[in-house]
Design a protein around this motif. Sequence first.
Motif, PDB file in Angstrom:
ATOM      1  N   VAL A 194     -19.826-129.821 -11.370  1.00  0.00           N
ATOM      2  CA  VAL A 194     -18.622-129.000 -11.414  1.00  0.00           C
ATOM      3  C   VAL A 194     -18.888-127.643 -10.762  1.00  0.00           C
ATOM      4  CG1 VAL A 194     -17.002-127.813 -12.944  1.00  0.00           C
ATOM      5  CG2 VAL A 194     -17.709-130.155 -13.449  1.00  0.00           C
ATOM      6  N   GLY A 195     -20.077-127.094 -10.985  1.00  0.00           N
ATOM      7  CA  GLY A 195     -20.433-125.836 -10.337  1.00  0.00           C
ATOM      8  C   GLY A 195     -20.455-125.965  -8.826  1.00  0.00           C
ATOM      9  N   ALA A 196     -20.963-127.099  -8.334  1.00  0.00           N
ATOM     10  CA  ALA A 196     -20.962-127.338  -6.888  1.00  0.00           C
ATOM     11  C   ALA A 196     -19.541-127.448  -6.354  1.00  0.00           C
ATOM     12  CB  ALA A 196     -21.747-128.609  -6.573  1.00  0.00           C
ATOM     13  N   LEU A 197     -18.672-128.073  -7.124  1.00  0.00           N
ATOM     14  CA  LEU A 197     -17.265-128.184  -6.725  1.00  0.00           C
ATOM     15  C   LEU A 197     -16.625-126.808  -6.602  1.00  0.00           C
ATOM     16  CD1 LEU A 197     -14.629-129.804  -6.269  1.00  0.00           C
ATOM     17  CD2 LEU A 197     -14.383-129.924  -8.759  1.00  0.00           C
ATOM     18  N   VAL A 198     -16.852-125.964  -7.591  1.00  0.00           N
ATOM     19  CA  VAL A 198     -16.313-124.605  -7.550  1.00  0.00           C
ATOM     20  C   VAL A 198     -16.889-123.843  -6.358  1.00  0.00           C
ATOM     21  CG1 VAL A 198     -16.194-122.393  -8.776  1.00  0.00           C
ATOM     22  CG2 VAL A 198     -15.915-124.531 -10.038  1.00  0.00           C
TER      23      VAL A 198
END
Length: 265
Positions: A194-198
């Motif tokens: 999710v951090g990579a997506l953000v």
Amino acid sequence: MTGVARLRTALSVEALKLRRSVVARLATALLVVLVPLGSVGMVALARSPRAVGPTAAKLADYATGDLATTHLLVCAQVLSVAALAAGGFFVAWSFGRELETGTAGALFGLAVPRGTIALAKCLVALAWVAACVVLTVAVTVAASAAVTAASGETFGPGAWAGASTALAAGLLGGGLALPFAWVATVTRSQLGTVGALVGVVALTQIVVLLGGGSWFPYAAPSLWAGMGGPEAAAAVGLPHLLLATAVAPAAILAVRHAWRHLTNV
């Protein structure tokens, strides 16, 4: 067991996980409800007397033009990002959960190869996000038709063209979520994915500001849908969209390779 039978078995298992997934249920509800409401609501706000100051400036592009066409234009812009977000959260759960909790060790004892399981996960994720996009556009069309009829206007060819654009933008956005399945595999972390997506969403904004958005797959669908204005939309052509389309199959190959080389640690 043949390769087709193995894939069919893996697909049935992943489809069952999808039906029982709280993440998928929430993401489906948010897409199907919030995107149509936002599409119709933003246009209504843009054309109301209450749209003043900064709000009126931000919504100025939606204040004029055919009502139904504008509804679907907004839907295309929102859905290009919302489908990416929903798909990213889902693959973070689908690929990261088993690896993060350590239950993926059981996969090493199955008759179905891990590469086939990864392929099934990707195909189920694509089918789910595609179904969500189609349903979201259908609900938006229905809501727009009702509002348009109440306003005494017609739901014409321009609106149907907007619906086609919304479908294409949403499907492209959903396909762009698949690389995060690879991220979930190598990091073995849902939160890290999710951090990579953000991070990619933030990077997209920077690339667009620097003028390279048309060749950046994560920006091209939104720009093509008109999020950056008519000039930015005109700058996005077939090669840019084909590049964005190629991301999903490339991601599937990368994910399958990563799953084939998983270690039970």
